[in-house]
Design an enzyme around this catalytic site. Structure first.
Site, PDB file in Angstrom:
ATOM      1  N   ASP A  22      -0.733  -1.224   6.022  1.00 38.72           N
ATOM      2  CA  ASP A  22      -0.541  -0.612   7.602  1.00 38.72           C
ATOM      3  C   ASP A  22      -1.501  -1.280   8.429  1.00 38.72           C
ATOM      4  OD1 ASP A  22       1.142   1.326   6.458  1.00 38.72           O
ATOM      5  OD2 ASP A  22      -0.519   2.996   6.304  1.00 38.72           O
ATOM      6  N   ASP A  62      -7.376   1.673   8.474  1.00 36.51           N
ATOM      7  CA  ASP A  62      -7.267   1.763   7.099  1.00 36.51           C
ATOM      8  C   ASP A  62      -6.539   0.722   6.301  1.00 36.51           C
ATOM      9  OD1 ASP A  62      -8.860   4.032   6.959  1.00 36.51           O
ATOM     10  OD2 ASP A  62      -7.015   5.648   6.835  1.00 36.51           O
ATOM     11  N   GLU A  74       0.822  -1.234  -0.012  1.00 38.10           N
ATOM     12  CA  GLU A  74      -0.159  -0.052   0.060  1.00 38.10           C
ATOM     13  C   GLU A  74       0.915   1.170   0.037  1.00 38.10           C
ATOM     14  OE1 GLU A  74      -1.909   0.288   3.686  1.00 38.10           O
ATOM     15  OE2 GLU A  74      -2.475   2.530   3.365  1.00 38.10           O
ATOM     16  N   ASP A 118      -3.321  -0.646  10.618  1.00 39.41           N
ATOM     17  CA  ASP A 118      -4.360   0.325  11.165  1.00 39.41           C
ATOM     18  C   ASP A 118      -5.625  -0.233  10.515  1.00 39.41           C
ATOM     19  OD1 ASP A 118      -4.094   1.296   8.894  1.00 39.41           O
ATOM     20  OD2 ASP A 118      -3.545   3.419   9.403  1.00 39.41           O
TER      21      ASP A 118
END
Ligand code: TSJ
Length: 693
Positions: free
Chosen positions: A554, A558, A481, A556
């Site tokens: 990531d 998102d 990403e 998290d």
């Protein structure tokens, strides 16, 4: 002078006989075939002449009888074939009709003619191919008769009696010659019936009857079913389902028939056709087993450029176009100018109406002719003085004046009709607009198939940093990403076995996008080409270029969302990758802990606590919380996430038993409803821990 005339007359006679001899020598040249089809052609040839009389306005009824000896009698109530001496031939006009080749259509002059049209070879051909033929004419209070055998008159036309002045008409009886029709001389009631019904539809108000006077024995056809089918198709040129109209017609006649049958010992079949509505009723008939979209059959007629035009149509809820065109009551299966005029007027008028009434918006495409003709049943019938037939089989109308005539008459009258019948107009336009959308969707689907293939052979995406090892078993690809993380990953990787494909931002949600948009998406295209397997039906796992596909996002919410989007894509387009265990999630650390020269990484809060407990919670402990992959340098990324010796990978599995559930999950996740989706992502933000989807 007188003598010369006699000589000329004699010469004519010789020519006439030679002409009809030619017909007997090569009958195929004149009627196409001497099989069943050619045999039945004889009947149409004679009936056509009576229909011409009806078209001229002098005949309202035609009776056809199949006699017990398999001869045919056709009787009309027209003016009767003229019996006066034809000045050129010096013989009665009626004799010219039966003994001079090609005399039929030309004689009498003017008007629209069925005979002498496409297959109009004339009554003389029928005469030539009959063992015998008798014609009886009622005209001016007198009854005339002449008999021919194999084309040659047995005697001059003679008066055989008187009749009331107003009683006029022509009756012809002929017996097909078994020397010519070697396969069969037995007529088929149903085949003749089909053509007569068509004739009746095409000539409104004309009554046509057909009666079978044969004993059952004599009606026994030596025809095979396929011969009958072939003949039927030659007449109707379309599928022949069982029809209610006929059973009604037959039932109506059964009682009477049964009685007569007992009396006469005939197998007694009788049908009567008369359609006051003409082709309007034809359309009703053709739509009889379908669901009509609206009640009306639209019907328009008019004359322009000396072309008489009739058009009738009605839509049904099917997707088929059933449009039949005729010229002078002769079917034109290849269409031609009259059909072009019809299509043109239809397309133009419905588009104009749709625009004017805002059924089509300014930014929407015009309806195509096909859109408008979806589910359309139509008859186009023109009458023209000198029809020109074109094409290989001479079944296509060539007269250009027919195009303009149909176009302008239909455009003008249909426009008025639509203005006065807005409900019907809207029904047709709505149906056409639906057809347009379906057609557009079908076109795109087709294009997709084309593009799908293009994807297979496409060059590897430019953003891909490929590995050098070409053995897929050794190779892995990191889907990363963001460009910056992608950059670090490219620096950190083992170039021999690790490929990097950076993706920008959130990838397309394949659950919500239409297919064509999905295929247009750069990120998705890049993945498909990089993986090498193809998708959907074309998926081939043996072409997989990397045995580990590692999604690195990531740690998290998102990141979890992006991972889910990627998984959704893979699950929908190449589930085989997941089933075979080729798909993994990378696990980047959440924390880095530095103490003096030592470094620890923690992949969760618990892990961090555990490490802190071990090393002690000193002041100078340096704890870094990674907000994203981008915060790690290349070395850190390698060490924590990419080095096969240290990294933690989670393999993605599909619970085969719960596939429909999974489907629902992806739909919930990626579908339209926002709330359930957020809940799912928050609740599963750490789903990497126990990743069984
Ligand atoms: F062609 C045919 F001989 F086979 C034949 C013609 C067979 C049958 C059953 C009917 C006819 C036929 C012909 N019925 N009605 C007519 N009409 C004329 O031939 C006709 C009569 C009058 C005039 C005229 O100008 O006064 C013109 C024609 C063509």
């Amino acid at each position: 002078m007188g003598t010369e005339q006699v000589n000329e007359y004699g010469a004519d006679q010789i020519q006439i006989l030679e002409g009809l001899e030619a017909v007997r020598k090569r009958p195929g040249m004149y009627i196409g075939t001497t099989a069943s089809r050619g045999l039945h052609h004889l009947v149409y040839e004679i009936v056509d002449n009576s229909v011409d009389e009806a078209l001229a306005g002098y005949c309202s009824k035609i009776d056809v009888v199949i006699n017990n000896d398999n001869s045919i009698t056709v009787t009309d109530n027209g003016r009767g074939i003229p019996v006066g001496i034809n000045s050129k031939a010096g013989i009665p006009a009626v004799e010219v009709v039966f003994t001079i080749l090609h005399a039929g259509g030309k004689f009498g002059g003017g008007g629209y003619k069925v005979s002498g049209g496409l297959h109009g070879v004339g009554a003389s051909v029928v005469n030539a191919l009959s063992t015998w033929l008798e014609v009886t004419i009622r005209q001016g209070g007198k009854v005339y008769k002449q008999r021919y055998e194999r084309g040659k008159s047995c005697y001059s036309l003679k008066e055989i009696g008187t009749c009331p002045m107003e009683e006029t008409g022509t009756s012809v009886t002929f017996l097909p010659d078994p020397l010519i029709f070697t396969e069969t001389t037995i007529f088929d009631f149903d085949i003749i019936k089909l053509r007569l019904r068509e004739m009746a539809f095409l000539t409104k108000g004309l009554t046509i009857t057909l009666r079978d006077d044969r004993t059952e024995e004599n009606a026994k056809a030596v025809l095979t079913d396929s011969m009958i089918e072939e003949a039927k198709e030659a007449i109707e040129g379309r599928s022949l389902e069982s029809d209610n109209f006929d059973s009604i017609a037959r039932q109506e006649n059964t009682e009477e028939s049964n009685e007569e049958q007992k009396e006469n010992n005939t197998n007694k079949k009788y049908v009567e056709f008369c359609y006051e509505g003409g082709i309007k009723e034809y359309v009703t008939y053709l739509n009889r087993s379908k669901n009509a979209l609206y009640e009306d059959v639209l019907y328009f007629e008019g004359t322009k450029n000396n072309v008489y035009v009739e058009v009738a149509f009605q839509h049904n809820d099917s997707y088929n176009e059933s449009v039949f065109s005729f010229v002078n009551n002769i079917s034109t299966p290849e269409g031609g100018t009259h059909l072009q005029g019809f299509r043109n007027a239809l397309t133009k008028t419905f588009n104009d109406y749709s625009r004017l009434n805002k059924l089509l918006k300014d930014n929407e495409q015009n309806l195509s002719g096909e859109d408008i003709r979806e589910g359309l049943t139509a008859i186009i019938s023109v009458k023209i003085e000198d029809p020109q037939f074109e094409g290989q089989t001479k079944q296509k109308l060539g007269n250009s004046e027919a195009r303009g005539a149909v176009d302008s008459i239909l455009s003008e009258k249909l426009t008025i009709y639509l203005e006065q019948n807005p409900t019907v107009a809207k029904d047709i336009c709505d149906k056409s607009i639906l057809a347009q959308r379906a057609r557009e969707a079908a076109r795109k689907a087709k294009e997709l198939t084309r593009r799908k293939t293009a994807l297979d052979v496409g060059a590897l995406p430019g953003k891909l940093a490929d590995c050098s090892d070409k053995n897929p078993e050794n190779c892995e690809i990191y889907i990363v990403e963001g460009d910056s993380a992608g950059g670090s990953a490219k620096t950190a990787r083992n170039r021999a076995t690790q490929a990097i494909l950076p993706l920008r931002g959130k990838i397309l949600n394949v659950e919500k996008a239409r297919l064509e948009k999905i295929y247009d998406n750069k990120e998705i295209k890049a993945m498909i080409t990089a993986f090498g397997t193809g998708i959907h039906d074309e998926f081939d796992i043996s072409k997989l270029r990397y045995h580990k596909i590692i999604l690195m996002t990531d740690a998290d919410v998102d990141g979890a969302h992006i991972a889910t989007l990627l998984l959704t894509f893979i699950y929908r387009f190449m589930p085989g990758l997941i089933k075979a265990g080729h798909v993994y999630l990378a696990q980047p650390p959440l924390y880095q802990l530095k103490k003096q020269n030592k470094v620890w990484y923690a992949y969760s809060d618990e892990e961090l606590n555990k490490i802190l407990n071990e090393v002690g919670r000193d002041q100078n402990n340096k704890i870094q919380r990674y907000k994203g992959l981008g915060e790690m340098d290349a070395d850190q990324l390698w060490e924590t996430t990419m080095d096969p010796a240290n990294r933690v990978l989670l393999r993605v599995n599909i619970d085969e038993e719960a596939q429909s559930e999974l489907d629902l999950t992806f739909t919930t996740l990626m579908g339209d409803k926002v709330e359930p989706r957020r809940e799912f992502i928050e609740a599963n933000a750490k789903y990497v821990k126990n990743l069984d989807i």
